[in-house]
Design a protein around this motif. Sequence first.
Motif, PDB file in Angstrom:
ATOM      1  N   ARG A 255       0.851  -1.187   0.000  1.00  0.00           N
ATOM      2  CA  ARG A 255       0.000   0.000   0.000  1.00  0.00           C
ATOM      3  C   ARG A 255       0.888   1.238   0.000  1.00  0.00           C
ATOM      4  NH1 ARG A 255      -3.059  -2.974   4.038  1.00  0.00           N
ATOM      5  NH2 ARG A 255      -5.099  -3.589   3.208  1.00  0.00           N
ATOM      6  N   ASP A 267      -4.536   6.695  -3.234  1.00  0.00           N
ATOM      7  CA  ASP A 267      -3.845   5.596  -2.569  1.00  0.00           C
ATOM      8  C   ASP A 267      -3.944   4.343  -3.433  1.00  0.00           C
ATOM      9  OD1 ASP A 267      -3.217   6.993  -0.112  1.00  0.00           O
ATOM     10  OD2 ASP A 267      -5.366   6.919   0.320  1.00  0.00           O
ATOM     11  N   SER A 269      -3.249   0.192  -3.705  1.00  0.00           N
ATOM     12  CA  SER A 269      -3.068  -1.040  -2.934  1.00  0.00           C
ATOM     13  C   SER A 269      -2.974  -2.216  -3.888  1.00  0.00           C
ATOM     14  CB  SER A 269      -4.217  -1.250  -1.942  1.00  0.00           C
ATOM     15  OG  SER A 269      -5.445  -1.425  -2.605  1.00  0.00           O
TER      16      SER A 269
END
Length: 407
Positions: A255, A267, A269
Amino acid sequence: AAANISGEPFQLWAGPVGFAAGAEWRSESIVAVADARSEANGWQTGNRKGTRGEIEVKEVYGEVNLPLIADQPWTRALDLNGAIRYTDYSSSGGVVTWKVGATWEIVDGLLVRGTRSRDIRAGNLGELFTAVSTATTSGLRNPVSGESSPALVVTRGNPTLSPEEADTWTAGVSYSPGWLDGFRFSVDYYNIQINGAIGTLTPQQIVDRCFLDQLDQFCALVQTNASGRITQVETTQLNLNKFETSGLDFEALYRTPLDLSDSLRGDLSLRLLANYVEKLATTAAINAQVTDPAGEYTTPHWSVFGTIGYNVGRLRTVLDLRWYEGGAINNTLTEGAISATGVNINHVDSTFYANTTLTYTLDEAKDQEIFLRINNLFNTWPPFPSNGGDIFDELGRNFRIGFRSAI
């Protein structure tokens, strides 16, 4: 009813000792009723019967965790842990289970672990008291003559089951490096051998164990007519002689913030899960032939699952991926052989699926959102033949659009 106690009664040189103990009693029962016509076998198929049963279980256990090393120049921590439990089943008597394990943190972020255990599982209400039902199958094959014919299949529970007993070894390593924030990797090995494993054989496997292995306990479940044609097979839960499985589990996770641009700052991941199945071997009885479907396309050696997620502002996107290694259609058949176990085609290629989800939050409180889900993005067909249980998609590409709102 249960009573439990836990705490840290005293200290060792490396830290407090953890302790837990307890006792439990429980009673479980099942009652099912059926219509009069089913009880009299009045329907063409099904005819499920009523059933009644009860089991009572009493248990006591103890657990302890011993810290042996902590914060030394050459290692971070070493802990030993153990547990023991005595269980008394009204259906099958008393058994003892135990576990011994250790965790060793060599340096910050690098952990090694291992466990050796004796485990049991007693038959549950469904396995002990499944109501009798009937169905007709169209494809039972006599492995000696090669003839296939329809037959009646009768299914019932088995109240005389003993608990299955397993010897389990697990060992693994996990690593979360300080030089790469948000990354974690682990690999675990498992080896499990179950004696008296509770399970069922398919009608075809029962027929094979009778005709090929000539085992009386399975021939008692098979009926034939005067010409030798199979007319009925009874399936029930059995204490199979042995079940063995071994393999490896892998997991990688990462992440991190990602700035694609001022408007796409979000973000990212990434997650990858993989499983390698080395063995899935069942020995139905002493001297019976070992059945191992590991490597068949429905139970492939390798299965890999991955997800890629990116969140930016109110938008969340997820791409999830699945890959199954190809393999034999049936490990007991031989492609190209001229025999009762010969077959023209006995291989299936690997299968890959991709699904995606887009979710957009409509308000700052994140109480309302709309979403779009596309399954089987590339419209992948199931392999042939398509009797692959739950792992293959038989619908093709499909869409779902929805709205969610908190109440």
